[in-house]
Design an enzyme around this catalytic site. Structure first.
Site, mmCIF file in Angstrom:
data_model
loop_
_atom_site.group_PDB
_atom_site.id
_atom_site.type_symbol
_atom_site.label_atom_id
_atom_site.label_comp_id
_atom_site.label_asym_id
_atom_site.label_seq_id
_atom_site.Cartn_x
_atom_site.Cartn_y
_atom_site.Cartn_z
ATOM 1 N N HIS A 110 0.882 -1.172 0.000
ATOM 2 C CA HIS A 110 0.000 0.000 0.000
ATOM 3 C C HIS A 110 0.917 1.219 0.000
ATOM 4 O O HIS A 110 2.015 1.163 0.583
ATOM 5 C CB HIS A 110 -0.835 0.102 1.270
ATOM 6 C CG HIS A 110 -1.759 -1.042 1.539
ATOM 7 N ND1 HIS A 110 -1.360 -2.189 2.159
ATOM 8 C CD2 HIS A 110 -3.081 -1.182 1.316
ATOM 9 C CE1 HIS A 110 -2.386 -3.011 2.288
ATOM 10 N NE2 HIS A 110 -3.457 -2.423 1.784
ATOM 11 N N ASP A 113 2.323 1.845 3.391
ATOM 12 C CA ASP A 113 3.289 0.886 3.958
ATOM 13 C C ASP A 113 4.693 1.327 3.580
ATOM 14 O O ASP A 113 5.632 1.199 4.345
ATOM 15 C CB ASP A 113 3.167 -0.526 3.353
ATOM 16 C CG ASP A 113 1.779 -1.079 3.354
ATOM 17 O OD1 ASP A 113 0.995 -0.687 4.218
ATOM 18 O OD2 ASP A 113 1.499 -1.923 2.474
ATOM 19 N N GLU A 277 -9.061 -13.611 -2.001
ATOM 20 C CA GLU A 277 -8.363 -13.937 -0.739
ATOM 21 C C GLU A 277 -9.091 -15.075 -0.033
ATOM 22 O O GLU A 277 -10.307 -15.020 0.174
ATOM 23 C CB GLU A 277 -8.290 -12.687 0.150
ATOM 24 C CG GLU A 277 -7.608 -12.963 1.481
ATOM 25 C CD GLU A 277 -7.178 -11.692 2.199
ATOM 26 O OE1 GLU A 277 -6.706 -10.758 1.524
ATOM 27 O OE2 GLU A 277 -7.318 -11.650 3.428
ATOM 28 N N HIS A 280 -11.220 -14.224 3.013
ATOM 29 C CA HIS A 280 -12.419 -13.454 2.671
ATOM 30 C C HIS A 280 -13.496 -14.379 2.100
ATOM 31 O O HIS A 280 -14.686 -14.165 2.334
ATOM 32 C CB HIS A 280 -12.094 -12.366 1.644
ATOM 33 C CG HIS A 280 -11.113 -11.342 2.138
ATOM 34 N ND1 HIS A 280 -10.718 -10.275 1.370
ATOM 35 C CD2 HIS A 280 -10.456 -11.223 3.309
ATOM 36 C CE1 HIS A 280 -9.853 -9.534 2.054
ATOM 37 N NE2 HIS A 280 -9.676 -10.097 3.224
ATOM 38 N N ASP A 305 -4.735 -13.615 -2.898
ATOM 39 C CA ASP A 305 -4.153 -13.332 -1.591
ATOM 40 C C ASP A 305 -4.208 -14.628 -0.801
ATOM 41 O O ASP A 305 -5.284 -15.075 -0.377
ATOM 42 C CB ASP A 305 -4.915 -12.207 -0.873
ATOM 43 C CG ASP A 305 -4.334 -10.840 -1.203
ATOM 44 O OD1 ASP A 305 -3.453 -10.763 -2.088
ATOM 45 O OD2 ASP A 305 -4.749 -9.846 -0.586
ATOM 46 N N ASP A 316 -11.138 -12.121 10.087
ATOM 47 C CA ASP A 316 -10.046 -12.262 9.131
ATOM 48 C C ASP A 316 -8.744 -12.461 9.909
ATOM 49 O O ASP A 316 -8.035 -11.505 10.195
ATOM 50 C CB ASP A 316 -10.004 -10.934 8.331
ATOM 51 C CG ASP A 316 -9.346 -11.060 6.979
ATOM 52 O OD1 ASP A 316 -9.081 -12.192 6.553
ATOM 53 O OD2 ASP A 316 -9.103 -10.016 6.348
ATOM 54 N N ASP A 318 -6.077 -13.937 8.939
ATOM 55 C CA ASP A 318 -4.910 -13.776 8.059
ATOM 56 C C ASP A 318 -3.737 -14.667 8.452
ATOM 57 O O ASP A 318 -2.604 -14.214 8.582
ATOM 58 C CB ASP A 318 -4.439 -12.304 8.051
ATOM 59 C CG ASP A 318 -5.366 -11.401 7.255
ATOM 60 O OD1 ASP A 318 -6.108 -11.905 6.392
ATOM 61 O OD2 ASP A 318 -5.338 -10.179 7.498
HETATM 62 C C1 XLS Z 1 -7.736 -6.822 4.165
HETATM 63 C C2 XLS Z 1 -7.234 -6.963 2.806
HETATM 64 C C3 XLS Z 1 -6.032 -6.098 2.463
HETATM 65 C C4 XLS Z 1 -5.871 -6.028 0.969
HETATM 66 C C5 XLS Z 1 -5.068 -4.872 0.495
HETATM 67 O O1 XLS Z 1 -8.524 -7.611 4.634
HETATM 68 O O2 XLS Z 1 -6.937 -8.298 2.578
HETATM 69 O O3 XLS Z 1 -4.895 -6.572 3.090
HETATM 70 O O4 XLS Z 1 -5.310 -7.182 0.474
HETATM 71 O O5 XLS Z 1 -5.610 -3.666 0.856
HETATM 72 NI NI NI Z 2 -5.890 -9.081 0.964
HETATM 73 NI NI NI Z 3 -7.855 -9.763 4.298
#
Ligand code: XLS
Ligand code: NI
Ligand code: NI
Length: 446
Positions: A110, A113, A277, A280, A305, A316, A318
């Site tokens: 981003h 970042d 993703e 998600h 993702d 999420d 992750d």
């Molecule tokens: C958040 C998203 C984010 C996107 C990029 O849940 O996955 O990380 O991949 O903004």
């Molecule tokens: Ni993402």
């Molecule tokens: Ni995410």
């Protein structure tokens, strides 16, 4: 292994860790690949070409492990600069050292970042340009490329009511500053894709929200961004990353099917694809493979993702992908799609809050890379050696008949279809054979 306590100012941040080698599945060395052998050929391509791994800048180099219940636990030495810009430069050094040692071909970021937001919009733009210049040199030196760039239009409190869907036009204008700058950065760094994740594009409460107007604004904003990007020389795909909820109660880019409908409605389907993703997908009540399939069958599978949720949690988390079953299903779709094209597998994942050793970031990525490499081998073998694809094809054989072809090509009307029933016997029951497929699938997990 020591906690991350490297002295700042030293050239090397991840001391004691060298280039991660491939050692094979018999190896007992944690800092080595067991399955990911980048030059190994699978079908017509190498593993590196199939998998196109990317590291996510935000989780790996910006996240310190903070959560709503406590502060960060991971003291990242590169964040200890005297100014935000100095930290950003050290962070860049750390990132390229990490990625080179890991041996990944891509990264994603981003705008915020990579570079500090600064106190004014002007400072924001200047900082980003400075960091892009430095990143460009790092890319050249290491050979690591940009898979995609994006703008963070969700963290800053000004976006609390949305960015492109904010009820206040001036906030949407602020989002335009960032999206323009992030597109410029992506073009300058040769990024293959540009991502939109609509972090705050959704609603919390329906009765203070004009959903129709907000969605029209989102469509309009994306067309403006596309037009600007094309004028600025961006030739890659724009990607939307669906997510059903979190942070908003309801996110507009709910899932693949919703996003594809939206893109078609707003004249964006030719320039946009999807970034799917895993976590998600599961939040939306779908499997990862389902979301990939919906994108793929519409010719819109742009990138992935790669992460996973926790099966007992509804948010999420992750986590790094380690579930061979899910990943093999995903790779079946990717191979069926003919690969990821200019997309890749981006580890949008973070180590757990209590993973505080310097090696943990490596171990996490090694695990994810090995899991997908293994999933690729399993999926490839399933397609090449198992009865699975043939069984699925045969299930539809009646549609390969003369009448079936007429139906599919639109040369049959409802009366002719009715006539077919009258002329033939009641068809016999045909088993779906799900258990046979499931057993076959398991047989190839190896
Ligand atoms: C958040 C998203 C984010 C996107 C990029 O849940 O996955 O990380 O991949 O903004
Ligand atoms: Ni993402
Ligand atoms: Ni995410």
């Amino acid at each position: 292994m020591n906690p991350i306590n490297v002295t700042v100012g030293k050239k090397e941040f991840f001391t004691g860790i060298g280039k991660i080698p491939y050692e094979g599945r018999e190896s007992d060395q944690p800092l080595a690949f067991k399955y990911y052998d980048e030059g190994r050929r699978v079908g017509g391509k190498t593993m590196k070409e199939h998998l196109r791994y990317a590291v996510a800048y935000w989780h790996s180099f910006c996240g310190t492990g903070s959560d709503p219940f406590g502060p960060g636990t991971q003291a990242l030495p590169w964040l200890r600069g005297k100014t935000p810009l100095e930290s950003a430069k050290w962070k860049l050094d750390a990132a390229f050292e990490f990625m080179s040692k890991l041996g990944v071909p891509f990264y994603c970021f981003h705008d915020t970042d990579l570079s500090p937001e600064g106190a004014t919009l002007g400072e924001y733009e200047k900082n980003l340009q400075t960091m892009v210049r430095l990143a460009k040199a790092k890319q050249k030196e290491s050979g690591i490329q940009l898979l995609w760039g994006t703008a963070n239009c969700f963290s800053n409190p000004k976006y609390m009511n949305g960015a492109a869907t904010n009820p206040d036009l001036l906030i949407t204008a602020h989002a335009a500053v960032q999206v323009k700058a992030a597109i410029d950065a992506t073009v300058e760094l040769g990024g293959a894709n540009y991502v939109f994740w609509g972090g705050r594009e959704g609603y919390q409460y329906l009765w203070n929200t004009n959903m129709k107007r907000e969605l029209d604004h989102l469509g309009r904003f994306l067309r403006m961004a596309r037009d600007y990007g094309r004028r600025a020389g961006f030739k890659g795909s724009f990607l939307i990353e669906p997510k059903p909820c979190e942070p908003s109660k309801h996110q507009y880019d709910f899932d693949s099917a919703t996003v594809i409908g939206f893109l078609k409605e707003h004249g964006l389907a030719r320039d946009f694809k999807l970034n799917i993703e895993a976590n998600h997908a599961t939040l939306a009540g779908h499997s990862f493979a389902h979301e990939l399939t919906v994108a793929s069958m519409n010719g819109m599978l742009g990138s992935i993702d790669a992460n996973r949720g926790d099966e007992f949690n509804g948010w999420d988390t992750d986590q790094f992908p380690t579930n061979l079953y899910d990943v093999t299903e995903a790779m079946l779709v990717v191979l069926g799609n003919g690969g990821l094209g200019a997309g890749g597998l981006n580890f949008d994942a973070k180590v757990r809050r209590n993973s505080t050793d310097v090696e943990d970031l490596f171990l996490a990525h090694i695990g994810g890379m090995d899991t997908f490499a293994r999933g690729l081998l399993c999926a490839h073998a399933m397609l090449e050696e198992s009865a699975l694809p043939g069984m699925r094809r045969a299930r539809y054989q009646s549609w390969d008949s003369e009448a079936g072809r007429r139906f599919e090509s639109g040369k049959m009307d409802l009366l002719a279809l009715r006539g077919l029933a009258l002329k033939n016997h009641v068809p016999s029951r045909t088993s779906g054979k799900q258990e046979k497929y499931e057993n076959l699938f398991n047989q190839f997990l190896r």
